[in-house]
Design a protein around this motif. Structure first.
Motif, PDB file in Angstrom:
ATOM      1  N   UNK A 193      -7.314  17.543  -8.523  1.00 14.70           N
ATOM      2  CA  UNK A 193      -7.668  17.941  -7.209  1.00 14.70           C
ATOM      3  C   UNK A 193      -8.721  18.792  -7.577  1.00 14.70           C
ATOM      4  N   UNK A 194     -10.053  18.702  -6.801  1.00 14.38           N
ATOM      5  CA  UNK A 194     -11.143  19.290  -7.421  1.00 14.38           C
ATOM      6  C   UNK A 194     -11.971  19.848  -6.405  1.00 14.38           C
ATOM      7  N   UNK A 195     -12.893  21.132  -6.331  1.00 13.24           N
ATOM      8  CA  UNK A 195     -13.695  21.452  -5.289  1.00 13.24           C
ATOM      9  C   UNK A 195     -15.314  21.279  -6.010  1.00 13.24           C
ATOM     10  N   UNK A 196     -15.975  21.356  -4.946  1.00 15.38           N
ATOM     11  CA  UNK A 196     -17.424  21.436  -5.450  1.00 15.38           C
ATOM     12  C   UNK A 196     -18.132  22.527  -4.551  1.00 15.38           C
ATOM     13  N   UNK A 197     -19.228  23.079  -4.998  1.00 17.43           N
ATOM     14  CA  UNK A 197     -19.714  24.180  -4.442  1.00 17.43           C
ATOM     15  C   UNK A 197     -20.048  24.020  -3.107  1.00 17.43           C
ATOM     16  N   UNK A 198     -19.604  25.025  -2.367  1.00 23.67           N
ATOM     17  CA  UNK A 198     -19.661  24.810  -0.992  1.00 23.67           C
ATOM     18  C   UNK A 198     -21.141  24.966  -0.250  1.00 23.67           C
TER      19      UNK A 198
ATOM     20  N   UNK B 219      -0.389  25.243 -20.610  1.00 20.69           N
ATOM     21  CA  UNK B 219      -0.559  25.818 -19.252  1.00 20.69           C
ATOM     22  C   UNK B 219      -1.454  25.253 -18.493  1.00 20.69           C
ATOM     23  N   UNK B 220      -0.761  24.717 -17.189  1.00 25.40           N
ATOM     24  CA  UNK B 220      -1.732  24.020 -16.562  1.00 25.40           C
ATOM     25  C   UNK B 220      -1.215  23.669 -15.218  1.00 25.40           C
ATOM     26  N   UNK B 221      -2.209  23.518 -14.132  1.00 18.46           N
ATOM     27  CA  UNK B 221      -1.913  23.056 -12.663  1.00 18.46           C
ATOM     28  C   UNK B 221      -2.145  21.602 -12.805  1.00 18.46           C
ATOM     29  N   UNK B 222      -1.120  20.641 -12.601  1.00 15.25           N
ATOM     30  CA  UNK B 222      -1.173  19.185 -12.842  1.00 15.25           C
ATOM     31  C   UNK B 222      -0.927  18.487 -11.599  1.00 15.25           C
ATOM     32  N   UNK B 223      -1.555  17.338 -11.378  1.00 18.85           N
ATOM     33  CA  UNK B 223      -1.190  16.364 -10.371  1.00 18.85           C
ATOM     34  C   UNK B 223      -0.767  14.950 -10.715  1.00 18.85           C
ATOM     35  N   UNK B 224       0.040  14.391 -10.345  1.00 18.39           N
ATOM     36  CA  UNK B 224       0.507  13.020 -10.776  1.00 18.39           C
ATOM     37  C   UNK B 224       1.167  12.041  -9.675  1.00 18.39           C
ATOM     38  N   UNK B 225       0.602  10.992  -9.864  1.00 15.34           N
ATOM     39  CA  UNK B 225       1.172   9.746  -8.990  1.00 15.34           C
ATOM     40  C   UNK B 225       2.170   9.022  -9.870  1.00 15.34           C
ATOM     41  N   UNK B 226       3.472   8.950  -9.225  1.00 14.65           N
ATOM     42  CA  UNK B 226       4.557   8.191  -9.976  1.00 14.65           C
ATOM     43  C   UNK B 226       5.076   7.041  -9.297  1.00 14.65           C
ATOM     44  N   UNK B 227       5.136   5.854  -9.779  1.00  6.49           N
ATOM     45  CA  UNK B 227       5.912   4.751  -8.967  1.00  6.49           C
ATOM     46  C   UNK B 227       7.106   4.612  -9.872  1.00  6.49           C
ATOM     47  N   UNK B 228       8.050   4.309  -9.465  1.00 10.28           N
ATOM     48  CA  UNK B 228       9.533   3.993  -9.863  1.00 10.28           C
ATOM     49  C   UNK B 228      10.455   3.250  -9.109  1.00 10.28           C
TER      50      UNK B 228
ATOM     51  N   UNK C  20       0.971  -1.132  -0.145  1.00 15.74           N
ATOM     52  CA  UNK C  20      -0.012  -0.011   0.011  1.00 15.74           C
ATOM     53  C   UNK C  20       0.806   1.325   0.002  1.00 15.74           C
ATOM     54  N   UNK C  21       0.185   2.317  -0.345  1.00 15.26           N
ATOM     55  CA  UNK C  21       0.758   3.668  -0.430  1.00 15.26           C
ATOM     56  C   UNK C  21      -0.106   4.684  -0.114  1.00 15.26           C
ATOM     57  N   UNK C  22       0.239   5.651   0.591  1.00 14.84           N
ATOM     58  CA  UNK C  22      -0.789   6.608   1.463  1.00 14.84           C
ATOM     59  C   UNK C  22      -0.009   8.017   1.478  1.00 14.84           C
ATOM     60  N   UNK C  23      -0.888   9.107   0.744  1.00 16.97           N
ATOM     61  CA  UNK C  23      -0.374  10.647   1.154  1.00 16.97           C
ATOM     62  C   UNK C  23      -1.438  11.331   1.477  1.00 16.97           C
ATOM     63  N   UNK C  24      -1.072  12.190   2.252  1.00 18.33           N
ATOM     64  CA  UNK C  24      -2.055  13.193   2.790  1.00 18.33           C
ATOM     65  C   UNK C  24      -1.895  14.583   1.906  1.00 18.33           C
ATOM     66  N   UNK C  25      -3.027  15.249   1.347  1.00 18.10           N
ATOM     67  CA  UNK C  25      -3.004  16.055   0.366  1.00 18.10           C
ATOM     68  C   UNK C  25      -2.883  17.407   1.329  1.00 18.10           C
ATOM     69  N   UNK C  26      -1.861  18.371   1.122  1.00 15.71           N
ATOM     70  CA  UNK C  26      -1.888  19.685   1.826  1.00 15.71           C
ATOM     71  C   UNK C  26      -2.847  20.449   1.191  1.00 15.71           C
ATOM     72  N   UNK C  27      -3.460  21.183   2.143  1.00 15.26           N
ATOM     73  CA  UNK C  27      -4.693  22.059   1.835  1.00 15.26           C
ATOM     74  C   UNK C  27      -4.399  23.429   1.144  1.00 15.26           C
ATOM     75  N   UNK C  28      -3.255  23.852   0.959  1.00 16.76           N
ATOM     76  CA  UNK C  28      -2.942  25.068   0.542  1.00 16.76           C
ATOM     77  C   UNK C  28      -2.706  24.922  -1.050  1.00 16.76           C
ATOM     78  N   UNK C  29      -2.770  23.746  -1.667  1.00 20.99           N
ATOM     79  CA  UNK C  29      -2.532  23.651  -3.155  1.00 20.99           C
ATOM     80  C   UNK C  29      -3.805  24.128  -4.131  1.00 20.99           C
ATOM     81  N   UNK C  30      -3.280  24.381  -5.146  1.00 25.09           N
ATOM     82  CA  UNK C  30      -4.495  24.882  -6.117  1.00 25.09           C
ATOM     83  C   UNK C  30      -5.438  23.732  -6.428  1.00 25.09           C
ATOM     84  N   UNK C  31      -6.618  23.858  -7.490  1.00 25.45           N
ATOM     85  CA  UNK C  31      -7.069  22.675  -7.791  1.00 25.45           C
ATOM     86  C   UNK C  31      -6.808  22.613  -9.029  1.00 25.45           C
ATOM     87  N   UNK C  32      -6.779  21.348  -9.870  1.00 23.29           N
ATOM     88  CA  UNK C  32      -6.483  21.158 -11.004  1.00 23.29           C
ATOM     89  C   UNK C  32      -7.222  22.252 -12.150  1.00 23.29           C
TER      90      UNK C  32
END
Length: 360
Positions: free
Chosen positions: A169-174, A140-149, A114-126
């Protein structure tokens, strides 16, 4: 969004690593962000010789990846976190696993880890800027990626034994707000004793992708000018805040009317606008919700920046506004007057049970 009960799988070129994840969309709920979790299956022959790592990254790109101007590369890593998966730093049977990880570990057997990451809450959305038909390379983009090597250390990467999986990373209407957006102003003209009053209002503050935006327009023309050429639009405002603070304003819905308001008369009318991506295909520079490969997306959702987070690290910020413009013509010439009203355009939260038919 990713459908339920689906497991995403990505395999390395040499078949030695396989990454399994239950979802690729991770929601920013405001006070926390969904953690990133999954399982990696490692070939036993590989485990005898090398270590295996999993990395979570968030990257801001501003132009092609190979562009370097005066020593400044138009790329910035906003997050790079690496975890060693094998050899295990802790017995996996003693770790706390998510429900999906438990099922995958039971099904995939002893070669799964298994692998596990906490997402910092200061990052922008995709988010990504739509390239033009002739554009090539990275957008031009803000991109997220999981990489195994694998490698003898985390600085050594074997391309044949590596896996890259794009996530979002996405946001829904509050949630629904009782606030009804309203904007009004008064215009005064030379050689006119009385003013022109214009008022805009919307039925709510947040609209969902695919919903029509109904704009209530009130014009009270007490002036001596003749009001004509009334035009309404929904404008997307995109700020590139990380490097140069560039701003792009693009109309994503527009209606040009034949309505007029002669001196001493008034107009009260509801206009309906449809801000949809399907009407804006191939428009270079339009901001979109970060698309996954082979998946459709929509216009970028409005950015919600937390108070304690610096806007400068958000990469790309997106807002929307309704704009009404009109020509005020008279004996001494004509002048354009306008009024604008901001609102939010977002995806509904699935947990609220609200469904909207999205036509992109």
């Amino acid at each position: 969004m990713s459908p339920k009960h689906v497991v995403f799988k990505k395999v390395s070129r040499d078949k030695s690593l396989s990454v399994y994840m239950a979802k690729r969309d991770f929601v920013d709920h405001g006070d926390f962000v969904d953690p990133v979790d999954g399982v990696i299956v490692i070939d036993p022959m590989l485990r005898r010789a090398k270590k295996v790592y999993v990395m979570l990254s968030c990257t801001f790109r501003y132009g092609r990846q190979d562009v370097d101007v005066m020593g400044v590369a138009f790329r910035r890593d906003l997050l790079l976190v690496t975890r060693q998966v094998y050899p295990e730093l802790q017995d996996k049977d003693k770790l706390t696993h998510t429900k999906t990880q438990k099922k995958l570990l039971q099904k995939l057997g002893p070669d799964a880890f298994p692998f596990f990451f906490e997402f910092p809450d200061h990052l922008p959305c995709s988010v990504a800027l739509q390239p033009g038909p002739s554009d090539v390379g990275k957008k031009c983009a803000v991109e997220f990626e999981v990489k195994a090597f694998c490698g003898h250390s985390q600085d050594e990467k074997d391309k044949q034994s590596s896996v890259r999986l794009s996530i979002r990373k996405i946001q829904f209407s509050p949630g629904d707000s009782d606030r009804v957006p309203v904007a009004e102003t008064t215009f005064e003209f030379l050689m006119s004793d009385k003013p022109l009053r214009v008022k805009l209002s919307l039925e709510k503050e947040t609209f969902y992708h695919g919903e029509p935006v109904r704009v209530d327009v009130e014009i009270n023309n007490s002036s001596s000018r003749n009001i004509k050429d009334i035009t309404l639009s929904v404008d997307q405002v995109t700020n590139i805040v990380l490097y140069s603070n560039d701003k792009y304003v693009k109309s994503v819905a527009r209606e040009e009317t034949m309505d007029s308001v002669p001196p001493g008369t008034s107009l009260k009318k509801i206009y309906t606008l449809f801000p949809l991506l399907i009407h804006n295909k191939d428009r270079r520079g339009l901001a979109l919700d970060g698309p996954l490969k082979h998946e459709d997306t929509n216009l970028a959702s409005s950015s919600i920046v937390k108070q304690e987070v610096l806007k400068e690290v958000q990469g790309i910020l997106v807002t929307y506004k309704v704009v009404v413009k009109m020509m005020a013509s008279g004996a001494v010439g004509s002048s354009e007057v306008s009024l604008e009203l901001p609102f939010r355009l977002m995806n509904p939260n699935p947990e609220t049970g609200k469904l909207v038919h999205i036509s992109c």
